[in-house]
Design an enzyme around this catalytic site. Structure first.
Site, PDB file in Angstrom:
ATOM      1  N   GLU A   1      21.070  20.020 -17.137  1.00  0.00           N
ATOM      2  CA  GLU A   1      22.152  20.041 -18.133  1.00  0.00           C
ATOM      3  C   GLU A   1      23.383  19.300 -17.604  1.00  0.00           C
ATOM      4  O   GLU A   1      24.091  18.642 -18.363  1.00  0.00           O
ATOM      5  CB  GLU A   1      22.469  21.498 -18.511  1.00  0.00           C
ATOM      6  CG  GLU A   1      21.342  22.096 -19.345  1.00  0.00           C
ATOM      7  CD  GLU A   1      21.103  23.584 -19.148  1.00  0.00           C
ATOM      8  OE1 GLU A   1      22.006  24.293 -18.668  1.00  0.00           O
ATOM      9  OE2 GLU A   1      19.984  24.035 -19.472  1.00  0.00           O
TER      10      GLU A   1
ATOM     11  N   GLY B   1      14.398  26.339 -21.306  1.00  0.00           N
ATOM     12  CA  GLY B   1      14.890  26.920 -22.551  1.00  0.00           C
ATOM     13  C   GLY B   1      13.985  26.692 -23.746  1.00  0.00           C
ATOM     14  O   GLY B   1      14.374  26.931 -24.884  1.00  0.00           O
TER      15      GLY B   1
ATOM     16  N   SER C   1      11.631  28.339 -18.310  1.00  0.00           N
ATOM     17  CA  SER C   1      10.998  29.382 -19.125  1.00  0.00           C
ATOM     18  C   SER C   1      10.185  30.391 -18.311  1.00  0.00           C
ATOM     19  O   SER C   1       9.160  30.883 -18.794  1.00  0.00           O
ATOM     20  CB  SER C   1      10.128  28.755 -20.225  1.00  0.00           C
ATOM     21  OG  SER C   1      10.931  28.005 -21.124  1.00  0.00           O
TER      22      SER C   1
ATOM     23  N   GLY D   1      17.213  32.094 -19.367  1.00  0.00           N
ATOM     24  CA  GLY D   1      17.211  33.121 -20.410  1.00  0.00           C
ATOM     25  C   GLY D   1      16.700  34.484 -19.973  1.00  0.00           C
ATOM     26  O   GLY D   1      17.310  35.515 -20.297  1.00  0.00           O
TER      27      GLY D   1
ATOM     28  N   GLU E   1      12.626  21.787 -11.815  1.00  0.00           N
ATOM     29  CA  GLU E   1      12.749  22.281 -13.181  1.00  0.00           C
ATOM     30  C   GLU E   1      12.378  21.159 -14.155  1.00  0.00           C
ATOM     31  O   GLU E   1      13.223  20.311 -14.468  1.00  0.00           O
ATOM     32  CB  GLU E   1      14.193  22.715 -13.470  1.00  0.00           C
ATOM     33  CG  GLU E   1      14.671  23.863 -12.617  1.00  0.00           C
ATOM     34  CD  GLU E   1      15.816  24.605 -13.296  1.00  0.00           C
ATOM     35  OE1 GLU E   1      15.665  25.822 -13.504  1.00  0.00           O
ATOM     36  OE2 GLU E   1      16.835  23.997 -13.639  1.00  0.00           O
TER      37      GLU E   1
ATOM     38  N   ASN F   1      20.370  31.880 -13.260  1.00  0.00           N
ATOM     39  CA  ASN F   1      21.373  30.914 -13.708  1.00  0.00           C
ATOM     40  C   ASN F   1      21.801  31.337 -15.109  1.00  0.00           C
ATOM     41  O   ASN F   1      21.080  31.110 -16.074  1.00  0.00           O
ATOM     42  CB  ASN F   1      20.773  29.499 -13.718  1.00  0.00           C
ATOM     43  CG  ASN F   1      21.743  28.474 -14.284  1.00  0.00           C
ATOM     44  OD1 ASN F   1      22.924  28.781 -14.489  1.00  0.00           O
ATOM     45  ND2 ASN F   1      21.251  27.272 -14.526  1.00  0.00           N
ATOM     46  N   TRP F   2      22.979  31.951 -15.167  1.00  0.00           N
ATOM     47  CA  TRP F   2      23.419  32.481 -16.472  1.00  0.00           C
ATOM     48  C   TRP F   2      23.976  31.394 -17.383  1.00  0.00           C
ATOM     49  O   TRP F   2      24.312  31.670 -18.530  1.00  0.00           O
ATOM     50  CB  TRP F   2      24.476  33.578 -16.250  1.00  0.00           C
ATOM     51  CG  TRP F   2      23.911  34.881 -15.788  1.00  0.00           C
ATOM     52  CD1 TRP F   2      22.591  35.241 -15.728  1.00  0.00           C
ATOM     53  CD2 TRP F   2      24.655  36.021 -15.341  1.00  0.00           C
ATOM     54  NE1 TRP F   2      22.471  36.532 -15.267  1.00  0.00           N
ATOM     55  CE2 TRP F   2      23.717  37.033 -15.020  1.00  0.00           C
ATOM     56  CE3 TRP F   2      26.012  36.294 -15.175  1.00  0.00           C
ATOM     57  CZ2 TRP F   2      24.112  38.290 -14.551  1.00  0.00           C
ATOM     58  CZ3 TRP F   2      26.405  37.544 -14.702  1.00  0.00           C
ATOM     59  CH2 TRP F   2      25.463  38.529 -14.396  1.00  0.00           C
ATOM     60  N   LYS F   3      24.143  30.189 -16.859  1.00  0.00           N
ATOM     61  CA  LYS F   3      24.701  29.091 -17.666  1.00  0.00           C
ATOM     62  C   LYS F   3      26.019  29.571 -18.289  1.00  0.00           C
ATOM     63  O   LYS F   3      26.757  30.308 -17.650  1.00  0.00           O
ATOM     64  CB  LYS F   3      23.661  28.612 -18.681  1.00  0.00           C
ATOM     65  CG  LYS F   3      22.317  28.320 -17.996  1.00  0.00           C
ATOM     66  CD  LYS F   3      21.316  27.606 -18.849  1.00  0.00           C
ATOM     67  CE  LYS F   3      20.046  27.372 -18.031  1.00  0.00           C
ATOM     68  NZ  LYS F   3      19.046  26.565 -18.751  1.00  0.00           N
TER      69      LYS F   3
ATOM     70  N   HIS G   1      21.640  20.265 -11.829  1.00  0.00           N
ATOM     71  CA  HIS G   1      20.894  20.853 -12.943  1.00  0.00           C
ATOM     72  C   HIS G   1      20.739  19.811 -14.059  1.00  0.00           C
ATOM     73  O   HIS G   1      21.637  19.007 -14.284  1.00  0.00           O
ATOM     74  CB  HIS G   1      21.621  22.092 -13.469  1.00  0.00           C
ATOM     75  CG  HIS G   1      20.779  22.897 -14.390  1.00  0.00           C
ATOM     76  ND1 HIS G   1      20.617  22.566 -15.718  1.00  0.00           N
ATOM     77  CD2 HIS G   1      20.003  23.989 -14.168  1.00  0.00           C
ATOM     78  CE1 HIS G   1      19.788  23.424 -16.268  1.00  0.00           C
ATOM     79  NE2 HIS G   1      19.396  24.302 -15.361  1.00  0.00           N
TER      80      HIS G   1
HETATM   81  P1  13P Z   1      15.201  29.000 -18.831  1.00  0.00           P
HETATM   82  O1  13P Z   1      14.637  30.011 -17.878  1.00  0.00           O
HETATM   83  O2  13P Z   1      16.057  29.603 -19.908  1.00  0.00           O
HETATM   84  O3  13P Z   1      14.157  28.070 -19.337  1.00  0.00           O
HETATM   85  O4  13P Z   1      16.233  28.098 -17.971  1.00  0.00           O
HETATM   86  C1  13P Z   1      15.798  27.539 -16.798  1.00  0.00           C
HETATM   87  C2  13P Z   1      16.947  26.932 -16.107  1.00  0.00           C
HETATM   88  O5  13P Z   1      17.476  25.922 -16.536  1.00  0.00           O
HETATM   89  C3  13P Z   1      17.440  27.585 -14.898  1.00  0.00           C
HETATM   90  O6  13P Z   1      18.339  26.778 -14.225  1.00  0.00           O
END
Ligand code: 13P
Length: 262
Positions: free
Chosen positions: A106, A182, A222, A244, A176, A10-12, A104
């Site tokens: 976010e 993150g 993470s 990330g 998650e 997931n590159w966001k 998600h």
């Molecule tokens: P990180 O791997 O950066 O913690 O992000 C996880 C995430 O939100 C994947 O959707």
């Protein structure tokens, strides 16, 4: 029950079209000739989907490019019309998109998506035969307040409301924990396994034990190359949703390799 693991990047809001191209060329070079026993999925920003589709379906013959599948990070719950800024499921289908990340944390916390909106999006995605990666997870406050199970139960029950058993078979669940996203703090394998087993028991309660045994549940939060093997060794963890650490081809590949090593 053997479930094929699924590793999704997931590159966001990272990587426009040219950075997408740099990543894919490098990733395909690194994976050439490898036989990775997992589904591999990349979810770039919407604006990079056309370039990603071209790179995976037209520009790299012989590089096993089709082994990488494409996800969107969101979709509209509507078909078309006056919805400024939205992208429909049929638009996504034009770019070989097979999966869509929905729910998600976010999207929930920053953009106000409710369980009902997420449920509508899951239904819309299934109408277009897209496979939802349906995200759930508790905040630290909820966990510390003893609300882990009730939060997950509400998210699962409301998110999957009126979703058929047949559609469930094309849905991937991603657990998650918000406090692990993150932050560099990964859930311990015990914490993750316990939550995954609980989610699977919720699915069994809604659909029965056979669909529950088949549904894939990814862990996200993470995940790094160094933590992938231990997490993926847990009986109810079927892959990872990675933010990330999936921005670099080598580290994404190491997570997949470490997570699938026997
Ligand atoms: P990180 O791997 O950066 O913690 O992000 C996880 C995430 O939100 C994947 O959707």
């Amino acid at each position: 029950m053997s479930r094929k693991p699924i590793f999704a990047a997931n590159w966001k809001m990272n990587k426009g079209a040219s950075e997408t191209e740099d990543f894919i060329q490098s990733f395909l070079n690194k994976t050439q000739g490898l036989n990775l026993a997992a589904d591999i999925v990349i979810a770039p920003p919407f604006i990079s989907l056309p370039r990603l589709a071209d790179l995976l379906h037209n520009s790299n013959p012989g590089k096993n490019a089709h082994a990488v599948q494409i996800a969107a990070q969101n979709c509209s719950q509507y078909d078309s019309g006056a919805y400024t800024g939205e992208v429909s499921v049929l638009m996504l289908r034009e770019f070989f998109v097979h999966y869509v990340i929905l729910g998600h944390s976010e999207r929930r916390s920053i953009f106000g998506e409710t369980d009902a909106v997420i449920n509508a999006k899951i239904k819309k995605a299934r109408e277009a035969n897209l496979k939802p990666i349906f995200c759930i997870g508790e905040t630290l406050e909820e966990r510390e307040g003893g609300k882990l199970e009730s939060v997950l139960k509400t998210q699962v029950t409301e998110g999957l409301k009126d979703i058929s058993e047949k559609d469930l078979s094309d849905i991937v669940i991603a657990y998650e924990p918000v406090w692990a996203i993150g932050t560099g703090v990964t859930a311990t394998s015990e914490q993750a396994q316990e939550a995954h087993a609980f989610v699977r028991s919720l699915i069994a309660g809604l659909y029965g034990s056979e669909p529950a045994a088949k549904v894939r549940i990814q862990y996200g939060g993470s995940v790094k190359p160094g933590s992938a093997a231990e997490l993926m060794a847990c009986p109810d963890i079927d892959g990872a949703l990675i933010g990330g650490a999936a921005l670099e081809p080598q580290s994404f590949l190491e997570i997949i390799k470490n997570g699938t090593a026997e």
